[in-house]
Motif scaffolding. Structure first.
Motif, PDB file in Angstrom:
ATOM      1  N   UNK A 198       6.775  -5.450  -7.293  1.00  0.00           N
ATOM      2  CA  UNK A 198       6.667  -6.526  -6.359  1.00  0.00           C
ATOM      3  C   UNK A 198       5.085  -6.593  -5.977  1.00  0.00           C
ATOM      4  N   UNK A 199       4.621  -6.984  -4.903  1.00  0.00           N
ATOM      5  CA  UNK A 199       5.609  -7.742  -3.886  1.00  0.00           C
ATOM      6  C   UNK A 199       6.123  -9.040  -4.573  1.00  0.00           C
ATOM      7  N   UNK A 200       7.284  -9.707  -3.860  1.00  0.00           N
ATOM      8  CA  UNK A 200       7.571 -11.183  -4.292  1.00  0.00           C
ATOM      9  C   UNK A 200       7.321 -11.778  -2.951  1.00  0.00           C
ATOM     10  N   UNK A 201       7.907 -11.458  -2.205  1.00  0.00           N
ATOM     11  CA  UNK A 201       8.078 -12.140  -0.623  1.00  0.00           C
ATOM     12  C   UNK A 201       7.789 -11.293   0.466  1.00  0.00           C
ATOM     13  N   UNK A 202       6.665 -10.996   0.343  1.00  0.00           N
ATOM     14  CA  UNK A 202       6.235  -9.928   1.616  1.00  0.00           C
ATOM     15  C   UNK A 202       6.217 -10.223   2.824  1.00  0.00           C
ATOM     16  N   UNK A 203       6.592  -9.532   3.926  1.00  0.00           N
ATOM     17  CA  UNK A 203       6.409  -9.684   5.391  1.00  0.00           C
ATOM     18  C   UNK A 203       5.731  -8.254   5.886  1.00  0.00           C
ATOM     19  N   UNK A 204       4.502  -8.303   5.511  1.00  0.00           N
ATOM     20  CA  UNK A 204       3.796  -7.034   6.007  1.00  0.00           C
ATOM     21  C   UNK A 204       2.575  -7.054   6.233  1.00  0.00           C
ATOM     22  N   UNK A 205       1.895  -6.480   7.282  1.00  0.00           N
ATOM     23  CA  UNK A 205       0.676  -6.420   7.516  1.00  0.00           C
ATOM     24  C   UNK A 205       0.097  -4.862   7.387  1.00  0.00           C
ATOM     25  N   UNK A 206      -0.926  -4.465   6.851  1.00  0.00           N
ATOM     26  CA  UNK A 206      -1.843  -5.272   5.793  1.00  0.00           C
ATOM     27  C   UNK A 206      -0.790  -5.735   4.660  1.00  0.00           C
ATOM     28  N   UNK A 207      -1.252  -6.835   4.005  1.00  0.00           N
ATOM     29  CA  UNK A 207      -0.239  -7.391   2.946  1.00  0.00           C
ATOM     30  C   UNK A 207      -0.657  -6.552   1.768  1.00  0.00           C
ATOM     31  N   UNK A 208       0.665  -6.067   1.112  1.00  0.00           N
ATOM     32  CA  UNK A 208       0.348  -5.231   0.003  1.00  0.00           C
ATOM     33  C   UNK A 208      -0.319  -5.953  -1.104  1.00  0.00           C
ATOM     34  N   UNK A 209      -0.997  -5.424  -2.101  1.00  0.00           N
ATOM     35  CA  UNK A 209      -1.643  -5.938  -3.219  1.00  0.00           C
ATOM     36  C   UNK A 209      -1.009  -6.853  -4.105  1.00  0.00           C
TER      37      UNK A 209
END
Length: 363
Positions: A198-209
């Motif tokens: 992944x990621x595929x559909x991330x909901x995170x901050x900071x965004x994953x690479x």
């Protein structure tokens, strides 16, 4: 009595009533499941195992479970070499399986039964490939709703599933405000755990690479991150809410829809862990706490079934694709998770915890 003291006493007493309500529902359900056990073609009292909440599992048994999970994390993948570059370990074979089937196992008629089989298969692989002799624990969200970080699941001790991520400056996401972590998990048995898919559909901050492959299966090495906090648990996964979910859902479609709504217990529990990969719809099993979370999903379903087992066991509602798409799901539809468990089953065989491939109950 001062007003504040009286208020806290009310909250405490209300929590006891709520806890008793869920306990009473489980007691009733277990009576029904015990009757069902006597009719089982596969499960017997001698074979029956009991799944427990992590807080009720002894320290030695928690360590045995952790050791087995770490064994899977260290074991090599059994998937075809080169097909899924990010799947380096046997543990990641489960992540790939969930990623492949995500659009057909969420918001669908098989959501509960598929995840029941998937979680049980993980439990079996821990036993057959890593020498584990225990059962799959669960995370009772309501029990620790006021402060999940201090629960024995996430307190960062050597008998936990590791702690929160390192506290860093970060922003809210579409599913809630920034909580108390956001960075790499640095405490407990899974400190510095490596995430690759992944990621595929991330909901995170900071965004994953971004993954080097658009499908998320490429090798994308980074740390396990969490953003634990009480924002969602205190609003959407309290014990009283769980009890109401069970008693107010009069049919399987309502139960599933209430679980998976925007503020339902399923999503709220996932996003309580949050960050990366816990906040990704596809790759969330890459956080070891996923299986405790889905143990609780299965427990809630089993309790709901047990309120009227004769009429709630072989029932299904929903489509074969996310958000009700595809054709209507049928009990004859087959679950195939061949990456991790060779045997396939029709959904009808996955409706009882004491029949088909299963032989367990909840405490």
């Amino acid at each position: 009595m001062p007003l504040l003291q009286a208020l806290w006493l009310f909250v405490y007493l209300f929590s006891l009533v709520a806890a008793d309500a869920v306990g009473d529902l489980q007691t009733k359900a277990n009576t029904a499941w015990t009757t069902q056990l006597a009719k089982s073609t596969n499960c017997t009292k001698a074979k029956l195992v009991i799944r427990k909440e992590w807080g009720d599992v002894s320290a030695d048994d928690r360590r045995a479970y952790i050791k087995a999970v770490k064994c899977l994390i260290a074991a090599p993948s059994k998937l075809p070499k080169g097909k899924f570059p990010g799947a380096v370990t046997r543990y990641e074979d489960f992540v790939v399986t969930h990623m492949q089937q995500t659009p057909n196992i969420h918001g669908t008629g098989n959501f509960l039964s598929w995840h029941r089989y998937f979680t049980w298969s993980y439990e079996q692989v821990l036993r057959t490939e890593c020498g584990y002799n225990g059962t799959q624990p669960y995370w009772d969200w309501g029990r620790w709703a006021s402060n999940p970080e201090t629960s024995p699941i996430f307190d960062g001790s050597d008998t936990s599933m590791s702690g929160n991520g390192q506290k860093i400056s970060h922003q809210a996401t579409a599913v809630g405000p920034a909580q108390n972590g956001g960075g790499c998990v640095l405490t407990g048995p899974f400190a510095n755990m490596t995430v690759r898919l992944g990621p595929v559909s991330p909901q995170a901050d900071p965004a994953p690479p971004r993954n080097p492959q658009s499908d998320g299966y490429g090798l994308n090495t980074r740390c396990l991150r969490r953003d634990l906090g009480p924002y969602l648990t205190t609003r959407y996964t309290t014990t009283s809410i769980i009890a109401s979910l069970i008693t107010a859902s009069k049919d399987i479609g309502t139960l599933q829809n209430n679980m998976q709504s925007g503020t339902g217990v399923h999503g709220s529990a996932h996003f309580t862990i949050g960050s990366d990969p816990g906040g990704d719809f596809y790759t969330s099993p890459n956080d070891p706490a996923f299986y405790l979370l889905h143990g609780q999903i299965d427990r809630v379903w089993a309790i709901w079934q047990g309120q009227d087992l004769n009429n709630r066991q072989q029932v299904m509602a929903g489509g074969t694709q996310i958000f009700g798409g595809g054709t209507n799901q049928k009990l004859t539809d087959v679950v195939n998770i061949g990456n991790v468990m060779a045997q396939t089953y029709p959904l009808s065989a996955l409706m009882s915890t004491v029949d088909g491939p299963f032989c367990y109950m909840y405490q």
